[in-house]
Write a protein that holds these residues in place. Structure first.
Motif, PDB file in Angstrom:
ATOM      1  N   ASN A 168       0.834  -1.205   0.000  1.00  0.00           N
ATOM      2  CA  ASN A 168       0.000   0.000   0.000  1.00  0.00           C
ATOM      3  C   ASN A 168       0.873   1.262   0.000  1.00  0.00           C
ATOM      4  O   ASN A 168       1.373   1.692   1.045  1.00  0.00           O
ATOM      5  N   PRO A 169       1.055   1.893  -1.163  1.00  0.00           N
ATOM      6  CA  PRO A 169       1.882   3.102  -1.245  1.00  0.00           C
ATOM      7  C   PRO A 169       1.118   4.391  -0.914  1.00  0.00           C
ATOM      8  O   PRO A 169       1.689   5.475  -0.963  1.00  0.00           O
ATOM      9  N   PRO A 176      -7.872   2.106   0.320  1.00  0.00           N
ATOM     10  CA  PRO A 176      -7.587   1.038  -0.650  1.00  0.00           C
ATOM     11  C   PRO A 176      -7.485   1.542  -2.089  1.00  0.00           C
ATOM     12  O   PRO A 176      -7.333   0.742  -3.010  1.00  0.00           O
ATOM     13  N   GLU A 177      -7.544   2.855  -2.268  1.00  0.00           N
ATOM     14  CA  GLU A 177      -7.622   3.433  -3.609  1.00  0.00           C
ATOM     15  C   GLU A 177      -6.436   3.027  -4.476  1.00  0.00           C
ATOM     16  O   GLU A 177      -5.278   3.166  -4.084  1.00  0.00           O
ATOM     17  N   GLY A 178      -6.747   2.467  -5.646  1.00  0.00           N
ATOM     18  CA  GLY A 178      -5.718   2.122  -6.620  1.00  0.00           C
ATOM     19  C   GLY A 178      -4.924   0.868  -6.305  1.00  0.00           C
ATOM     20  O   GLY A 178      -4.007   0.521  -7.061  1.00  0.00           O
ATOM     21  N   LEU A 179      -5.254   0.171  -5.239  1.00  0.00           N
ATOM     22  CA  LEU A 179      -4.462  -1.004  -4.856  1.00  0.00           C
ATOM     23  C   LEU A 179      -4.880  -2.243  -5.641  1.00  0.00           C
ATOM     24  O   LEU A 179      -6.058  -2.487  -5.852  1.00  0.00           O
ATOM     25  N   HIS A 183      -7.291  -5.142   0.181  1.00  0.00           N
ATOM     26  CA  HIS A 183      -7.434  -5.489   1.591  1.00  0.00           C
ATOM     27  C   HIS A 183      -6.194  -5.129   2.417  1.00  0.00           C
ATOM     28  O   HIS A 183      -6.216  -5.241   3.641  1.00  0.00           O
ATOM     29  N   PHE A 184      -5.125  -4.672   1.747  1.00  0.00           N
ATOM     30  CA  PHE A 184      -3.933  -4.262   2.491  1.00  0.00           C
ATOM     31  C   PHE A 184      -4.079  -2.815   2.965  1.00  0.00           C
ATOM     32  O   PHE A 184      -3.477  -1.894   2.422  1.00  0.00           O
ATOM     33  N   VAL A 185      -4.942  -2.653   3.956  1.00  0.00           N
ATOM     34  CA  VAL A 185      -5.178  -1.361   4.600  1.00  0.00           C
ATOM     35  C   VAL A 185      -4.998  -1.539   6.101  1.00  0.00           C
ATOM     36  O   VAL A 185      -5.079  -2.656   6.625  1.00  0.00           O
ATOM     37  N   ALA A 186      -4.764  -0.430   6.797  1.00  0.00           N
ATOM     38  CA  ALA A 186      -4.411  -0.506   8.216  1.00  0.00           C
ATOM     39  C   ALA A 186      -5.561  -0.959   9.100  1.00  0.00           C
ATOM     40  O   ALA A 186      -5.321  -1.456  10.212  1.00  0.00           O
ATOM     41  N   PHE A 187      -6.818  -0.786   8.629  1.00  0.00           N
ATOM     42  CA  PHE A 187      -7.924  -1.222   9.494  1.00  0.00           C
ATOM     43  C   PHE A 187      -8.179  -2.726   9.410  1.00  0.00           C
ATOM     44  O   PHE A 187      -9.015  -3.261  10.127  1.00  0.00           O
ATOM     45  N   ASN A 188      -7.460  -3.416   8.519  1.00  0.00           N
ATOM     46  CA  ASN A 188      -7.411  -4.874   8.550  1.00  0.00           C
ATOM     47  C   ASN A 188      -6.113  -5.308   9.233  1.00  0.00           C
ATOM     48  O   ASN A 188      -5.276  -4.477   9.573  1.00  0.00           O
ATOM     49  N   GLY A 189      -5.936  -6.602   9.387  1.00  0.00           N
ATOM     50  CA  GLY A 189      -4.700  -7.152   9.941  1.00  0.00           C
ATOM     51  C   GLY A 189      -4.550  -8.570   9.450  1.00  0.00           C
ATOM     52  O   GLY A 189      -5.309  -9.028   8.589  1.00  0.00           O
ATOM     53  N   ASN A 227     -16.267  -7.758   0.884  1.00  0.00           N
ATOM     54  CA  ASN A 227     -16.456  -6.816  -0.239  1.00  0.00           C
ATOM     55  C   ASN A 227     -15.142  -6.610  -0.987  1.00  0.00           C
ATOM     56  O   ASN A 227     -15.021  -5.700  -1.793  1.00  0.00           O
ATOM     57  N   GLY A 228     -14.154  -7.448  -0.681  1.00  0.00           N
ATOM     58  CA  GLY A 228     -12.840  -7.325  -1.316  1.00  0.00           C
ATOM     59  C   GLY A 228     -11.885  -6.452  -0.537  1.00  0.00           C
ATOM     60  O   GLY A 228     -10.664  -6.555  -0.692  1.00  0.00           O
ATOM     61  N   VAL A 229     -12.410  -5.576   0.324  1.00  0.00           N
ATOM     62  CA  VAL A 229     -11.571  -4.709   1.160  1.00  0.00           C
ATOM     63  C   VAL A 229     -11.489  -5.265   2.576  1.00  0.00           C
ATOM     64  O   VAL A 229     -10.401  -5.417   3.140  1.00  0.00           O
ATOM     65  N   CYS A 230     -12.639  -5.569   3.166  1.00  0.00           N
ATOM     66  CA  CYS A 230     -12.671  -6.099   4.536  1.00  0.00           C
ATOM     67  C   CYS A 230     -12.302  -7.584   4.516  1.00  0.00           C
ATOM     68  O   CYS A 230     -13.171  -8.464   4.429  1.00  0.00           O
TER      69      CYS A 230
END
Length: 311
Positions: A168-169, A176-179, A183-189, A227-230
């Motif tokens: 995630n740059p 998650p924009e453009g990734l 799902h590689f966001v800080a609110f997941n683990g 949903n692909g993010v969570c």
């Protein structure tokens, strides 16, 4: 039979909206909806044996308001009216409010009752227990690898940040924009290798003893129950452990407030429960699950539909 509820996110605050500004959140009402759930569970016949609380029990804004401890106590007091054990998953909002070290000292550390039935790392909130003959519950910690709730100087934080930054740059690590892998966001683990190895051993034991296993976690483990993010960072690794064994029948998760469901190609049911926090005050979002030899029957309330899951 057992009760299940997700994403209560209580705060003694006026209604607000999600991070996108379009989904209404009923912070204060969520406690009243939980009271209704507790009353319904107390009146179930046959009686329930335990409750699964799938994480995000209080909202992150409590930390900013200096009300984390009092908000948590209010929710635990309501759940404390039950005469059965409550198993808690840790979600991102727990870790917005408390450090992992502090969570170990709270009523959310339901691993304590399971004793040594978890990984060597006592701050990893994963454990297992057998609530009925030939039935095993496995609680997973989907923030074992995470930047949340850990000291920036710690090895856990540094390694988690490295994994996150690799994928995630974005300036905002919650975006998650453009990734390619949103799902590689800080609110997941995700899961440490130590937790995955421990999970594999537990399932090996259940295979050998012909048990059926219910897995619970805060973050979904299957893309089709998301949903692909969570979605947990290294969900593939967790799924490969599950699919290497025949004992897992169902994975229960929260985090995605809309809920989702799929049955994967190995016949495992993945059910993501609708969240209480975005449930209007005139509805509700909890369920009672009845477990049989060959199926689980979920009786939902309010936003949660009834469902029969055959093994």
């Amino acid at each position: 039979a057992f009760g299940v509820v997700a994403d209560i996110q209580f705060a003694d605050a006026e209604d607000g909206y999600d991070f996108g500004g379009c989904r209404r959140r009923y912070y204060r009402h969520s406690l009243r909806l939980l009271r209704e759930a507790v009353q319904a569970w107390a009146g179930e016949s046959p009686p329930i044996d335990f409750v699964l609380q799938l994480g995000d029990i209080i909202d992150g804004q409590n930390a900013r308001r200096g009300e984390a401890e009092s908000a948590l106590q209010q929710v635990l007091d309501v759940l404390g009216q039950l005469s059965v054990p409550v198993h808690h998953a840790w979600g991102n909002h727990e870790l917005y409010n408390f450090s992992r070290a502090r969570l170990v000292q709270t009523g959310l550390y339901s691993r304590a009752a399971a004793g040594s039935a978890g990984p060597a790392d006592r701050e990893c909130h994963a454990y297992h227990c057998s609530p009925a003959p030939r039935l095993r519950l496995v609680v997973l910690d989907t923030y074992d690898a995470s930047t949340l709730g850990t000291e920036p100087g710690s090895l856990r934080y540094q390694e988690s940040l490295r994994v996150l930054r690799e994928k995630n740059p974005n300036d905002d690590l919650n975006s998650p924009e453009g990734l390619k892998e949103p799902h590689f966001v800080a609110f997941n683990g995700g899961f440490s290798q130590a937790q995955l190895d421990w999970f594999d051993e537990v399932l090996k034991f259940s295979d050998e003893n012909e048990e059926k296993v219910i897995v619970m976690a805060h973050v979904p483990l299957h893309p089709s129950a998301s949903n692909g993010v969570c979605l947990a960072w290294n969900f593939e690794a967790a799924l490969s452990v599950i699919h290497a064994h025949r004992c897992v029948v169902c994975v229960l998760a929260g985090h995605l407030h809309d809920g989702a469901y799929c049955r994967d190609c190995h016949g495992v049911h993945h059910l993501t429960l609708e969240g209480v926090i975005e449930t209007p005050p005139d509805s509700n979002a909890f369920a009672t699950v009845h477990v049989y030899e060959d199926k689980m029957v979920l009786k939902g309330r309010g936003r949660i539909p009834d469902r029969v899951m055959h093994f």
